[in-house]
Structure formats: C-alpha cells, structure tokens
Design an enzyme around this catalytic site. Structure first.
Site, PDB file in Angstrom:
ATOM      1  N   CYS A 296       1.914   5.983  11.552  1.00 20.62           N
ATOM      2  CA  CYS A 296       2.193   4.662  12.337  1.00 20.62           C
ATOM      3  C   CYS A 296       2.358   4.978  13.659  1.00 20.62           C
ATOM      4  O   CYS A 296       2.337   4.234  14.678  1.00 20.62           O
ATOM      5  CB  CYS A 296       3.191   3.818  11.715  1.00 20.62           C
ATOM      6  SG  CYS A 296       3.044   3.525   9.928  1.00 20.62           S
TER       7      CYS A 296
ATOM      8  N   HIS B 294       0.545  -1.195   0.007  1.00 14.43           N
ATOM      9  CA  HIS B 294      -0.019  -0.017  -0.077  1.00 14.43           C
ATOM     10  C   HIS B 294       0.915   1.292   0.005  1.00 14.43           C
ATOM     11  O   HIS B 294       0.267   2.531  -0.204  1.00 14.43           O
ATOM     12  CB  HIS B 294      -0.824   0.140   1.115  1.00 14.43           C
ATOM     13  CG  HIS B 294      -0.339   0.316   2.454  1.00 14.43           C
ATOM     14  ND1 HIS B 294      -0.456   1.573   2.956  1.00 14.43           N
ATOM     15  CD2 HIS B 294       0.194  -0.541   3.476  1.00 14.43           C
ATOM     16  CE1 HIS B 294       0.093   1.710   4.349  1.00 14.43           C
ATOM     17  NE2 HIS B 294       0.394   0.481   4.519  1.00 14.43           N
TER      18      HIS B 294
END
Lengths: 383, 383
Positions: B323, B200
């Site tokens: 993240c 991705h």
C-alpha cells in the site's frame, strides 16, 4: 418460467465475463502494487483492462479511474470537483431527474454551503437546455446531467449541454451508467469532462465501476490512502472485477447495434401492447429513449402491487428504480415530468436484456391486463 | 517453484470461498434492492452474510456496513465521525504508524481544519498509551489506532486505549484489516466503536470490506445516493463479493488457532534463521506480533533489490507494504520506531499464509544469505 425484465437494476454476469475473471481469484491473485511477479501480473491485467475501457469510450487509459461502482463515481465527480474548485466558485447545476447518487450528493454539497440549481425537464423527461443556460453564472464550477435516465429511459441532449460550457471554465459530468454498452458513448463526441460508468448494468460484476476524468481536470479524491489510481482513489484494486468489467464493455460494444435493434423492437411491441389497456400511458419520450426501457403508468393502482403480482407469474419488473426503493415517496422523476403523485405510484418499469425474446413479450402482454384488472378491482382509488 | 510470502498484501481466494460466490454472479444475480424474487434472494444472501460477519466479531448484524474494502472503511470511520461530530470538537488522535488509509485521511482532515495528534510508538512499534492520554482533550471526537501494524506486525494495546475513552464522549476506531481471522477479534472485548475489515487479506475477494459501527454512533456517509446500508453507504451491494467475504471470515475463524500456531512456528524459524546473517535485525516486537509477520532489516542494502532477487528465485516478498509502494520515501513505520532512513530502506517483510510449509521456510533460509551477500558486494553504502 422466470422472465427477467429488470435489466436497468442489474444484469447477470455474462459467462464469458466470468470466465475472464476466474484466473484472477485464486491463481493470478497478486496485489497490483506489489513489485514481485504476482504483483506485476496483476498490474498488467489492470492496465490492459484500463486500456480496453478507455478505448471503448474514446478516452486514453490514464483518464480512467477505477471505483467501486456508479454511485462512487458520481460522488467522486461531484464532491471531487466541487471542493477542489471551491476557490473559483460554489455553484453546481444538475437536473431534477438525476440518479439518487447525484441528487443526494448535491443535497450533501448544499448542506456544506454550495449552491445547487436543478434544471427542469419537459413532460417527456428531456432536460431543458435553456434552463441550464439561465442559471449558469460565474460561480458555476460543474454541471451534471445524466446521459439517459434510469427510470424512464429518456436520452438527454448531452452534446447541446456540452456546447454551452465549451468555452467556459465549467466542468461537465454525465452519468452514463444506463447507456454504456446500450447506445454509443464517446467522451469527445459528447464533450464531457467526467463520465460515470458501472459494470453490473452491462453483464459485468457488481462492485466495480469507473470515472472518466479528462486530462487536466482539477479534482480531489473522496477516498484517501495509498495513492492508487493516480492518487484519485486509494484502496487495493479489485483486479478480478476490473478484468470482468473490461470484458463486459468489450462484449457489450461488439453486440451494441444488434442488441439495440432487437431490444428496440421488443420494447415497441411491449409499449404498443400495454397501451391497449385502458387508462394507461407511456412515461418518457417515444423515440429519444433507451432501446431497452419501457415505463408505463396505470390509473388507480399501485406499482408495488403490480410488481408483486407479476413476480407471482414469474416476471421480474420494477416500479420506480431499485435505487430508489428505500424511499416511500413517489418517484422524483415521474413527479418532475408532471405526473400527479397518485399516478406516479402506478408506474411499471420493464427493462429488456440480452436474454429476452418475443415469447417473453407475448407472455407479459398476456399476463398484464388480468393483473391490472384484478388490482383495479381492489383499488380504493376508484370511486 | 513459487513461494508466496506476501500474505499481508493480499491472499488468493480460497476455493471454498469462490465456490460460495459462484451462484451469485450469473444465476442468483439480483439487485438486493429489487422487490421481485431475484431481488429478495439477493437480499437474503446479503443479510445472511451480514449475520455471519457480525457474529464472528461479537457484533449484531445491524452494526455491519459493507464497503468496497479496508481503505474505504477507514475513510468512512474517520471522515464520517469527524464531520458529523464537528460541532462537539475538532480534534482527532491517531498513531504515527497507521496504514496510509488512516494517515492520508487525517492529512485531508487537517487540511479541512481539524487538529490531528499523532501518538508516538516505542522502538518495538507499540503505541504509547500515555501519549494518547497526554493529548486527549475536550475537543477530541475520535481516536484511531490499528489493531496490528501491516508492516511490522506489532499488536497494539487496543483494550488499554479503549479504557481511556470508556467514560468519555470519544469514539474509538481500530483498523483490524491485518488481524481479522489471524488473532481473535471481538468488538466488545476490545471496547471499540468502529472497526475496519477487509476480505482480500483473509482469502476472500478484493473489492469488499466492512465497517463495524457500534449502535448509536453518530456518523455520516462519505458516499451518498440511494440510501443503502442504512443510509451510510449507497451503491448496489456487491452480493457475490459479500457472500465470499462472509465465507472467508467463517473459514478463517474455524482455522484460526491451528493456522496461528503453525504460522507462529514457521515465523520464528524464519526469524531465527535470518538473524544469523550478520548486520541484520528484527523490526517490531518479538512476541506481541502477528503470527504470520516477519520484518527484518539488513545493513547496507536496499529492500527493493532484495525483493527483486528473491522474486528471481520464486519467492514473493515485500519491502515496506504494498500500500505504500507508490512512494519513494522510507517506511513511515520503520522511521517511527527509530530506524535511520538508510536502515529503513533495507527492510524485508515476509508474511506467511495457509499454503506455506516448513519446506518454504528452508528454501528462503537457503536462498537469502547469498542474495544479501551479493547485494552487499554491489552496495555503495559499504565504505
């Protein structure tokens, strides 16, 4: 003519599911952890999906942890509970007919020093509840018994098992990968603490699943990182896949009764018709059985040959399960219900789905006797 | 007007990638483990994808293990190597600026009794090779250093690190999630034994990744089950996702040089323009830097406010990385390169992608100074 009768292995993505997923590939493609608008939109889609799936199984949204599929969910449940509760005990109970994702994980845990007990099943594949009671002790931290078996379709007495551990400090996990969307699934009615789910068995995409984790359950992750999914499963969420999963759950539950009734009728017609072939038998329970599962045995032949000949006639079937096809040994499930190894090799699994009609059943019933006859003619097992 | 400048967090699926995936949702939907025609077709698509990805990084197909993404790949590499080689040693070396999927996994391994050493970086974010040499000992089984950092884009001296362990029984893992398709990646030139990849980040779908595992590497799985992926990663393969991943790798490599040149120019124009704002600085290295990464710091302001104001102007950016956005602490990467905590909070990451043009850059350079000014006016940090 192509008749797909392997819906326990996987299902096609429903067009409505794919339609629901499409915007999340190239348009609303944000990372659900980003704080800008693309991220917030992704986060919203993620949380709406979580709500839908939670609602479908009687859970709350915060109890749903998204994973990459059923196998990961089973691993997270067992490894996550076993290690996190190791100080309290090191005993795990499961059944002898679980999915490889549970059995191989238990073998790993055994290598890591955990004690694993395997509760036996009766000859129809029903886990003996007294077998669990007998081995349950103060060291037991988790019991894992699947909701229905993937090979023979036998539905397990989940609620009875839950009753045993109700007052005890023992977690109860169940793999509901084969039952979600096929028969009612309700975490509170069942009394489970953990439940494994998968999208691709119910006309959703591959690579997505979830683990229901009852609030307050002591569990640790198996994949560490950015702390996604309440710290229990790190990694950028597969938003398109999760949206598709939620849509698949919704559709499956809407159609549950209608499909179950339709498939049960086709299943029983298939079973009746197949059992007219001599030296054949039904594996599993006649009624405590998934609406879409047919598993029959034939003397003197190999299931693999059967599957290949059926495939030539356009019929997709399986012997054992797709998940076990990497192994050459006879099915552990059929062995557990008392099949002799040579009989276990001669099994055929047909699993119905939404697309199947009575015409498909008639076609199979017409094709199968000839194939069985042909294979038996060549069989070295007939003396 | 919406300008997406957060390509390090995630990217839209390329229309050609989505087109390649489409047949595998509802038409060629088989389970790659099934032996009938639907299964065999799925298996073929799977193996062709494996070949393509292997070829793109100089590996052989059998060295590619498909996973659910970069985080799982990092976990598999570190946990899989650490436990499997525990009899030989219990020391792991990594850097202080790794992705959370590596750092949190190392923290887990430390809790499990492993020794973890963190090699420092210089003020531009380059890992000190002598820092690794200093701690390397007979107990070391694995070194993990990322190919390029996800926050500040610094490209690491992978080949130099590989040189150290070349003659030793130490495995070398690198997280190449941010570099695949952006700068050349070749496992043999690098001399790595394990390499983490993700789809991705390169216009492929979310929920798919891979771990390159050099032939002969002693490693154990973290997800157990049916024995898929040579026993290293059980679970039904996400065929559509994997096909998309392979297509994404193919497209990214075809366009690598052209895109890198284009983005490098835009990057440098952005950096030059932004640094005209007073009390600002570049985080990371000026040239040993991902072609698409801009990371700048501003005195007296909070990165989060900056991102939200930019978002109001239609610009998607980030502070730290997506993240790490679950945490409130200042970026561990910026702290490691010597930023004071209050300065680390004032960072802005802009990561370019295929869709970005010079017009986008001009728009950002026009919008940003006013936003910085406005935020500084409100800042309690200016006395």
């Amino acid at each position: 003519m192509r008749i797909y009768l392997d819906h326990a292995a996987t299902t096609p993505v429903d067009p409505l599911v794919l339609k629901a997923m499409q915007p999340y590939f190239s348009k609303d493609f944000g990372n659900a952890s980003s704080i800008h608008s693309f991220g917030r939109e992704a986060k919203e889609a993620l949380e709406q999906s979580r709500e839908k799936i939670a609602k479908a199984i009687g859970a709350t949204a915060e109890e749903i942890i998204f994973t990459s599929g059923g196998s990961e969910s089973d691993n997270l449940a067992l490894i996550g509970i076993a290690f996190k509760n190791q100080v309290r005990g090191n005993h795990i109970i499961t059944s002898s007919i679980e999915h490889p994702a549970v059995l191989s994980t238990c073998e790993y845990l055994a290598r890591e020093g955990f004690q694993v007990s395997y509760a036996p099943v009766d000859k129809e594949g029903i886990v003996k509840v007294e077998g669990i009671e007998k081995v349950l002790d103060g060291q037991t931290t988790v019991i894992s018994v699947m909701h229905a078996n993937n090979e023979i379709g036998t539905i397990q007495p989940i609620e009875e098992i839950a009753e045993i551990v109700k007052e005890k400090e023992v977690y109860f996990h169940s793999d509901a990968v084969q039952t979600l969307g096929k028969i009612p699934v309700d975490v509170n009615k069942f009394g489970v603490d953990l439940l494994s789910l998968s999208a691709h068995k119910i006309y959703g995409p591959k690579g997505v699943g979830a683990l229901y984790v009852r609030k307050g359950t002591r569990i640790q992750p198996i994949i560490f990182g950015g702390g996604h999914e309440k710290g229990l499963r790190s990694g950028t969420e597969n938003v398109a896949g999760i949206v598709g999963f939620a849509k698949a759950v919704e559709l499956a539950n809407e159609r549950l009764e209608e499909e179950a009734n339709k498939q049960r009728k086709l299943r029983d017609k298939l079973i009746r018709g197949i059992l007219e072939i001599n030296d054949s038998w039904l594996n599993g329970h006649a009624t405590k059985r998934l609406p879409n599962n047919v598993n029959v045995g034939f003397k003197y032949i190999e299931g693999e040959g059967l599957v290949l000949y059926l495939d030539e006639k356009g019929i997709s079937a399986s012997t054992g399960s797709a998940c076990s096809s990497h192994k050459l040994e006879p099915s552990h499930v059929l062995t557990a219900i008392g099949c002799k190894p040579e009989d276990a090799h001669g099994s055929l699994r047909l699993t119905l789905g939404r697309s199947n009609t009575e015409k498909d059943v008639d076609y199979v019933l017409e094709a199968l006797p000839g194939i069985v006859k042909k294979l038996r003619k060549m069989s070295p097992l007939i003396k």
